[in-house]
Design a protein around this motif. Structure first.
Motif, PDB file in Angstrom:
ATOM      1  N   GLN A  86      35.199  40.297  33.747  1.00  0.00           N
ATOM      2  CA  GLN A  86      36.390  41.079  34.065  1.00  0.00           C
ATOM      3  C   GLN A  86      36.054  42.569  34.137  1.00  0.00           C
ATOM      4  O   GLN A  86      36.573  43.286  34.993  1.00  0.00           O
ATOM      5  CB  GLN A  86      37.504  40.841  33.043  1.00  0.00           C
ATOM      6  CG  GLN A  86      38.794  41.580  33.385  1.00  0.00           C
ATOM      7  CD  GLN A  86      39.334  41.211  34.759  1.00  0.00           C
ATOM      8  OE1 GLN A  86      39.439  40.037  35.085  1.00  0.00           O
ATOM      9  NE2 GLN A  86      39.675  42.195  35.567  1.00  0.00           N
ATOM     10  N   THR A 135      36.697  44.831  37.415  1.00  0.00           N
ATOM     11  CA  THR A 135      37.480  46.069  37.351  1.00  0.00           C
ATOM     12  C   THR A 135      36.711  47.231  37.976  1.00  0.00           C
ATOM     13  O   THR A 135      37.272  48.014  38.749  1.00  0.00           O
ATOM     14  CB  THR A 135      37.862  46.384  35.888  1.00  0.00           C
ATOM     15  OG1 THR A 135      38.659  45.310  35.389  1.00  0.00           O
ATOM     16  CG2 THR A 135      38.605  47.691  35.767  1.00  0.00           C
ATOM     17  N   ARG A 167      37.826  49.227  41.416  1.00  0.00           N
ATOM     18  CA  ARG A 167      37.978  50.678  41.405  1.00  0.00           C
ATOM     19  C   ARG A 167      37.100  51.319  42.476  1.00  0.00           C
ATOM     20  O   ARG A 167      37.551  52.206  43.216  1.00  0.00           O
ATOM     21  CB  ARG A 167      37.610  51.229  40.025  1.00  0.00           C
ATOM     22  CG  ARG A 167      37.902  52.703  39.858  1.00  0.00           C
ATOM     23  CD  ARG A 167      37.605  53.235  38.457  1.00  0.00           C
ATOM     24  NE  ARG A 167      38.027  52.340  37.393  1.00  0.00           N
ATOM     25  CZ  ARG A 167      37.217  51.891  36.429  1.00  0.00           C
ATOM     26  NH1 ARG A 167      35.952  52.250  36.395  1.00  0.00           N
ATOM     27  NH2 ARG A 167      37.674  51.105  35.499  1.00  0.00           N
TER      28      ARG A 167
END
Length: 142
Positions: free
Chosen positions: A129, A133, A137
């Protein structure tokens, strides 16, 4: 004979680090049970040293010449726990994310079982995860 802890340490520094993936056969048995500890879909596979070397090459293709620093290394009999941080650049496609050049950090831990000086089994957990992420981004910024 080399200790289980030293076998794993050298494996991480030499092979998993991407410096010498071709040396996997020095640290791994002919067949290694690889437990991919993923909460939503755990997988157990067998890997040969050659397949592991190819896996490391895939990481090099995705992250470039990454750094790997071992933060923890604990041994208890034939089991060795390792935790490390890997930092690379997003230079190759990862999942559906095209390369962005962004720095990607992965936190990983594994338990290795060593028999007769060779890794015969391992259980690995990667902060997937956290990687996702960072990729999301980076994709939004590019």
């Amino acid at each position: 004979m080399t200790s289980a802890k030293e076998v794993v340490h050298q494996f991480l520094l030499q092979v998993r680090s991407g410096l010498h993936p071709d040396r996997a056969d020095r640290y791994m048995a002919d067949r290694v049970r690889a437990h991919q500890v993923v909460s939503e879909a755990p997988v157990v596979m067998e890997r040969t040293p050659q397949q592991y070397a190819e896996h490391v090459q895939e990481m090099l293709d995705a992250y470039g010449a990454f750094t790997l620093s071992v933060d923890e290394l604990l041994a208890d009999g034939d089991r060795v726990y390792a935790r490390w941080i890997q930092v690379g650049q997003h230079i190759g496609a990862i999942d559906q994310y095209p390369p962005t050049g962004t720095q990607i950090t992965a936190v990983t831990s594994a338990v290795y079982r060593v028999v007769d000086g060779l890794i015969v089994e391992y259980w690995i957990q990667i902060d997937r995860q956290g990687i996702t992420t960072q990729l999301e981004r980076a994709a939004a910024e590019h």
